[in-house]
Enzyme design. Structure first.
Site, PDB file in Angstrom:
ATOM      1  N   GLN A 103      12.465  39.644   5.694  1.00  0.00           N
ATOM      2  CA  GLN A 103      11.953  38.514   6.465  1.00  0.00           C
ATOM      3  C   GLN A 103      12.296  37.214   5.739  1.00  0.00           C
ATOM      4  OE1 GLN A 103       7.899  36.879   6.714  1.00  0.00           O
ATOM      5  NE2 GLN A 103       7.841  37.664   8.811  1.00  0.00           N
ATOM      6  N   HIS A 181      11.135  34.347  10.051  1.00  0.00           N
ATOM      7  CA  HIS A 181       9.703  34.061  10.186  1.00  0.00           C
ATOM      8  C   HIS A 181       9.576  32.783  11.010  1.00  0.00           C
ATOM      9  CE1 HIS A 181       5.539  33.765   9.682  1.00  0.00           C
ATOM     10  NE2 HIS A 181       5.418  34.076   8.400  1.00  0.00           N
ATOM     11  N   TYR A 186       5.221  27.625   9.874  1.00  0.00           N
ATOM     12  CA  TYR A 186       6.276  27.358   8.908  1.00  0.00           C
ATOM     13  C   TYR A 186       7.433  26.644   9.613  1.00  0.00           C
ATOM     14  CZ  TYR A 186       3.264  30.362   6.205  1.00  0.00           C
ATOM     15  OH  TYR A 186       2.156  30.882   5.582  1.00  0.00           O
ATOM     16  N   LYS A 233      10.237  36.640  14.575  1.00  0.00           N
ATOM     17  CA  LYS A 233       8.801  36.753  14.809  1.00  0.00           C
ATOM     18  C   LYS A 233       8.284  35.395  15.270  1.00  0.00           C
ATOM     19  CE  LYS A 233       4.585  37.739  12.103  1.00  0.00           C
ATOM     20  NZ  LYS A 233       4.147  38.194  10.748  1.00  0.00           N
ATOM     21  N   GLY A 308      -3.512  42.640  16.061  1.00  0.00           N
ATOM     22  CA  GLY A 308      -4.764  43.362  16.262  1.00  0.00           C
ATOM     23  C   GLY A 308      -4.649  44.669  17.016  1.00  0.00           C
TER      24      GLY A 308
END
Length: 378
Positions: A103, A181, A186, A233, A308
């Site tokens: 990543q 990422h 970010y 992602k 989750g």
């Protein structure tokens, strides 16, 4: 069994994953003393090689953009020592029959210029615009200062070049592919989000302009690895590190970006669903992420779902065609053999040693604790 769908093999570009249980990138703060992977990390990834695919913890693409507020001993992929160290990790995972992607990570505006590694780079903190993120607490610095106002990067292609070199280094280290990422506030996320990007040039303003930087990064990585070994992602809901737009802006931005990214023929797009734990300030924009953007993804690009998931729900989503694979983070911490436990119907533990999750004192026992000392099931 209810979870059988998770154990159907999955073709990911030129490789075939043995299951659809993906290990999420998770920063664990164990690259001691200075951002170079070590034998503890090799053992950590080897223990979890039963995943269909491991996505490494965030690999910083340059010394600039180094060290976030919660931790400082995170790995990088910008120098030879890091490449050589990561070779041990990738070799260990491959020896266990697993696959691992690197990543690639750049902090952008949520770095701090006085943190040691960043200071050594001799560069300022960069962001798309000179807008500071709210909050932050750099505990290793006197007075625990928060985030600073970044310097607006003059030419974003300079950072694209850093991502490309990081991909070249990842390939040399033996990684099977790379993941960008693009979440959690970010630099990729910062360019996409109007709360951080107020540029008036070709890199800001419209959704098309704000998506230009992440698309250029993806194209650069495709040049290195080929499209079928590059993933990204993203977290359209925002919430982390002062991210968040109106629902109207969010839909326009991410629908455009996902459509264009999918045209590149990527390996996958990983979507993080909204969940409250990832929206500590309430800045996030809650909506049905996978249901909204997943249908925009076209073959051969796969849809990965994160946020989750528990195994039964994940299996239902896979069986129903909502996602191609489920990405688990938290569950892989105390369950190094998570896929085997799910398949055998063994108990999954939720008992995480939270004090040692990111914090350690640097000695061997402290680094091991809560990292590589979780047992596999009998």
């Amino acid at each position: 069994m209810l979870t059988d769908a998770l154990f159907e093999p999955l073709k990911l570009g030129s490789i075939v994953l043995k299951n659809r249980i993906i290990m999420s990138a998770m920063t664990r703060n164990r690259a001691i003393p200075t951002n170079v992977p070590n034998d503890f990390m090799t053992e950590y990834y080897k223990q979890r090689a039963g995943a269909g695919l491991i996505i490494s913890e965030g690999n910083l693409v340059s010394q600039q953009g180094q060290e976030v507020s919660e931790w400082s001993t995170v790995p990088g992929i910008w120098n030879t020592a890091q490449v050589e160290a990561w070779k041990k990790v990738t070799s260990a995972v491959h020896a266990k029959g697993g696959y691992i992607f690197s990543q690639l990570w750049h902090l952008g505006r949520v770095a701090h210029p006085e943190m040691p590694e960043h200071k050594a780079s001799g560069k300022p903190v960069y962001g798309p615009s000179a807008i500071a993120a709210a909050g932050g607490k750099f505990r290793e610095l006197p007075g625990e200062p928060g985030y600073v106002t970044p310097v607006a990067i003059d030419d974003p292609m300079k950072i694209v070049a850093e991502f490309k070199q990081a991909a070249i280094n990842s390939k040399a280290a033996g990684f099977d592919g790379v993941e960008v990422h693009g979440a959690s506030g970010y630099i990729i996320h910062q360019f996409l989000d109007t709360s951080a990007n107020r540029r008036t040039d070709e890199w800001g303003g419209s959704p098309e302009n704000r998506a230009k930087f992440p698309l250029e990064v993806l194209k650069a990585l495709v040049d290195v690895y080929g499209a079928d070994k590059v993933g990204i992602k993203i977290a359209p809901c925002g919430g982390v590190n002062d991210m968040g737009m109106s629902l109207e802006e969010t839909l326009a931005t991410f629908k455009y970006f996902v459509t264009e990214a999918s045209k590149l023929g990527l390996a996958y797009i990983l979507f993080i669903r909204y969940y409250a734990q990832m929206d500590p300030t309430g800045r996030g924009t809650e909506h049905n992420v996978i249901g909204t953007y997943g249908p925009l993804v076209t073959a051969p690009t796969l849809v990965f779902g994160n946020g989750g998931f528990q195994p039964p729900e994940a299996a239902t989503a896979v069986a129903g065609g909502e996602i191609d694979a489920a990405v688990f983070g938290f569950l892989f911490i105390p369950n190094p053999d998570l896929p085997q436990r799910i398949r055998a119907g063994k108990d999954i533990t939720f008992q995480v040693d939270f004090p040692s999750l990111y914090t350690h004192s640097g000695d061997e026992e402290s680094v091991k604790k809560g990292f590589i000392d979780y047992p596999a099931a009998d």
